[in-house]
Motif scaffolding. Structure first.
Motif, PDB file in Angstrom:
ATOM      1  N   UNK A  34       0.811  -1.210   0.000  1.00 29.10           N
ATOM      2  CA  UNK A  34       0.000   0.000   0.000  1.00 29.10           C
ATOM      3  C   UNK A  34       0.844   1.259   0.000  1.00 29.10           C
ATOM      4  N   UNK A  35       1.903   1.269   0.804  1.00 25.83           N
ATOM      5  CA  UNK A  35       2.786   2.435   0.840  1.00 25.83           C
ATOM      6  C   UNK A  35       3.492   2.637  -0.499  1.00 25.83           C
ATOM      7  N   UNK A  36       3.875   1.550  -1.135  1.00 27.45           N
ATOM      8  CA  UNK A  36       4.509   1.656  -2.454  1.00 27.45           C
ATOM      9  C   UNK A  36       3.524   2.238  -3.469  1.00 27.45           C
ATOM     10  N   UNK A  37       2.277   1.768  -3.416  1.00 28.87           N
ATOM     11  CA  UNK A  37       1.262   2.301  -4.329  1.00 28.87           C
ATOM     12  C   UNK A  37       1.033   3.786  -4.088  1.00 28.87           C
ATOM     13  N   UNK A  38       1.018   4.191  -2.813  1.00 29.98           N
ATOM     14  CA  UNK A  38       0.837   5.607  -2.478  1.00 29.98           C
ATOM     15  C   UNK A  38       2.003   6.438  -2.983  1.00 29.98           C
ATOM     16  N   UNK A  59     -15.059   2.622  -2.227  1.00 30.04           N
ATOM     17  CA  UNK A  59     -15.452   2.950  -0.851  1.00 30.04           C
ATOM     18  C   UNK A  59     -16.968   2.924  -0.691  1.00 30.04           C
ATOM     19  N   UNK A  60     -17.664   3.533  -1.657  1.00 25.69           N
ATOM     20  CA  UNK A  60     -19.130   3.578  -1.578  1.00 25.69           C
ATOM     21  C   UNK A  60     -19.719   2.173  -1.619  1.00 25.69           C
ATOM     22  N   UNK A  61     -19.178   1.323  -2.490  1.00 26.79           N
ATOM     23  CA  UNK A  61     -19.672  -0.055  -2.592  1.00 26.79           C
ATOM     24  C   UNK A  61     -19.387  -0.811  -1.301  1.00 26.79           C
ATOM     25  N   UNK A  62     -18.185  -0.639  -0.758  1.00 26.41           N
ATOM     26  CA  UNK A  62     -17.795  -1.383   0.449  1.00 26.41           C
ATOM     27  C   UNK A  62     -18.639  -0.988   1.657  1.00 26.41           C
ATOM     28  N   UNK A 122     -13.856  13.453  10.154  1.00 24.87           N
ATOM     29  CA  UNK A 122     -13.737  13.578   8.697  1.00 24.87           C
ATOM     30  C   UNK A 122     -12.286  13.732   8.246  1.00 24.87           C
ATOM     31  N   UNK A 123     -11.522  14.624   8.897  1.00 18.34           N
ATOM     32  CA  UNK A 123     -10.141  14.857   8.475  1.00 18.34           C
ATOM     33  C   UNK A 123      -9.256  13.640   8.709  1.00 18.34           C
ATOM     34  N   UNK A 124      -9.566  12.833   9.715  1.00 22.51           N
ATOM     35  CA  UNK A 124      -8.752  11.654  10.001  1.00 22.51           C
ATOM     36  C   UNK A 124      -8.792  10.652   8.857  1.00 22.51           C
ATOM     37  N   UNK A 125      -9.900  10.621   8.130  1.00 20.49           N
ATOM     38  CA  UNK A 125     -10.071   9.619   7.085  1.00 20.49           C
ATOM     39  C   UNK A 125      -9.073   9.763   5.948  1.00 20.49           C
ATOM     40  N   UNK A 126      -8.465  10.935   5.800  1.00 22.23           N
ATOM     41  CA  UNK A 126      -7.481  11.129   4.739  1.00 22.23           C
ATOM     42  C   UNK A 126      -6.074  10.731   5.167  1.00 22.23           C
ATOM     43  N   UNK A 127      -5.910  10.320   6.422  1.00 19.34           N
ATOM     44  CA  UNK A 127      -4.600   9.920   6.910  1.00 19.34           C
ATOM     45  C   UNK A 127      -4.222   8.530   6.426  1.00 19.34           C
ATOM     46  N   UNK A 172      -7.222   4.045   1.042  1.00 20.02           N
ATOM     47  CA  UNK A 172      -7.952   4.482  -0.143  1.00 20.02           C
ATOM     48  C   UNK A 172      -8.127   5.985  -0.246  1.00 20.02           C
ATOM     49  N   UNK A 173      -8.593   6.612   0.826  1.00 21.60           N
ATOM     50  CA  UNK A 173      -8.840   8.054   0.786  1.00 21.60           C
ATOM     51  C   UNK A 173      -7.539   8.850   0.803  1.00 21.60           C
ATOM     52  N   UNK A 174      -6.499   8.308   1.443  1.00 22.24           N
ATOM     53  CA  UNK A 174      -5.195   8.975   1.398  1.00 22.24           C
ATOM     54  C   UNK A 174      -4.675   9.006  -0.036  1.00 22.24           C
ATOM     55  N   UNK A 175      -4.847   7.912  -0.752  1.00 22.59           N
ATOM     56  CA  UNK A 175      -4.430   7.853  -2.152  1.00 22.59           C
ATOM     57  C   UNK A 175      -5.290   8.776  -3.003  1.00 22.59           C
ATOM     58  N   UNK A 176      -6.601   8.792  -2.730  1.00 18.52           N
ATOM     59  CA  UNK A 176      -7.497   9.664  -3.487  1.00 18.52           C
ATOM     60  C   UNK A 176      -7.117  11.127  -3.323  1.00 18.52           C
ATOM     61  N   UNK A 177      -6.856  11.548  -2.089  1.00 19.29           N
ATOM     62  CA  UNK A 177      -6.475  12.951  -1.867  1.00 19.29           C
ATOM     63  C   UNK A 177      -5.157  13.266  -2.574  1.00 19.29           C
ATOM     64  N   UNK A 178      -4.213  12.335  -2.548  1.00 16.97           N
ATOM     65  CA  UNK A 178      -2.920  12.580  -3.210  1.00 16.97           C
ATOM     66  C   UNK A 178      -3.128  12.800  -4.703  1.00 16.97           C
ATOM     67  N   UNK A 179      -3.980  11.999  -5.308  1.00 15.93           N
ATOM     68  CA  UNK A 179      -4.259  12.161  -6.741  1.00 15.93           C
ATOM     69  C   UNK A 179      -4.920  13.513  -7.002  1.00 15.93           C
ATOM     70  N   UNK A 180      -5.904  13.856  -6.188  1.00 15.78           N
ATOM     71  CA  UNK A 180      -6.627  15.121  -6.374  1.00 15.78           C
ATOM     72  C   UNK A 180      -5.673  16.308  -6.269  1.00 15.78           C
ATOM     73  N   UNK A 181      -4.770  16.271  -5.316  1.00 19.55           N
ATOM     74  CA  UNK A 181      -3.800  17.360  -5.169  1.00 19.55           C
ATOM     75  C   UNK A 181      -2.935  17.497  -6.415  1.00 19.55           C
TER      76      UNK A 181
END
Length: 250
Positions: free
Chosen positions: A85-89, A154-157, A194-199, A216-225
């Motif tokens: 996961x860290x490698x993917x991030x 995330x929504x499906x899960x 809410x903010x913790x979920x991006x960690x 998942x959300x940490x990766x999503x935020x990284x992409x969005x940035x």
């Protein structure tokens, strides 16, 4: 004066490009080292742990010894998943971007189709925007696909335990921005979290309830940035979650 200014600006841009290229190469080398140097010991722990378990089981030793070895191998597997996961991030930041105008309708349709397939035999009510008339966004195709996949997964899960799961997507074109809203009626979360979920590795639910590493959300935020966008969450515990994604319009 103008020509001199242009020359200085071109030289500065060339220097910045060279620095970025060097940083990207260093990141790739770092990822290669992590991938090999950390994964290899973990694989050894798992494989040799299994061999020792078989020997202990055959020797009719104390059953608790087998349980201890099972715990060791399970923990090693989990560590291996965390490393992956860290490698993917890290690869998200190291990947070269190819930003271009992209048809949101097409990319979103592909992402939704994959999410619907992942639902299997579950009954999920999908509310989707009309494909015709959806705007184009300025983004990298591979990273936009990954971003939508992460959010839909995330929504499906987190709607899995709902007898009548609902997932709704809306898109609004607001001048130079395109806003996508993804709403579900899943497990939700307390607003103060809410903010913790991006960690990285942040979870509000146990693995027994919902699988995953909390990446998942940490990766999503990284992409969005990287795409010059914004991502926010709103939710209530037991009442679902609303994800708001804003991206540059093409």
């Amino acid at each position: 004066m103008g020509e001199a200014g242009d020359t200085d600006r071109d030289a500065e841009l060339a220097r910045l490009r060279a620095e970025l290229a060097e940083q990207r190469e260093q990141q790739q080398a770092f990822l290669r080292a992590i991938s090999h140097d950390l994964r290899s010991p973990v694989r050894h722990i798992v494989s040799y742990g299994q061999l020792v378990r078989e020997l202990v089981q055959e020797s009719n030793a104390d059953p608790s010894a087998v349980q201890y070895l099972d715990t060791i191998t399970q923990s090693a597997r989990h560590l291996g998943q965390m490393i992956d996961g860290l490698i993917a991030l890290a690869r998200i930041g190291a990947a070269e971007l190819h930003v271009q105008p992209l048809p949101l309708a097409e990319v979103l349709s592909d992402a939704v189709s994959q999410a619907q397939a992942a639902c299997g035999e579950r009954v999920v009510q999908w509310q989707l925007p009309e494909a015709q008339g959806l705007p184009r966004v300025q983004a990298d195709l591979a990273q936009l696909r990954d971003l939508l996949r992460l959010l839909l997964d995330n929504a499906v899960k987190f709607t899995r335990r709902q007898p009548e799961a609902r997932i709704a997507i809306a898109v609004v074109h607001q001048g130079e921005r395109v806003q996508l809203t993804l709403q579900d009626n899943g497990a939700g979360f307390r607003p103060e979290h809410a903010d913790q979920l991006f960690g990285v590795f942040q979870r509000l639910h146990t693995v027994r309830d919902f699988e995953g590493l909390g990446l998942g959300l940490a990766m999503a935020r990284r992409i969005v940035e990287r795409l010059g966008g914004e991502l926010s969450l709103q939710g209530q515990h037991g009442q679902g979650c609303t994800v708001t994604l804003s991206l540059p319009a093409a």
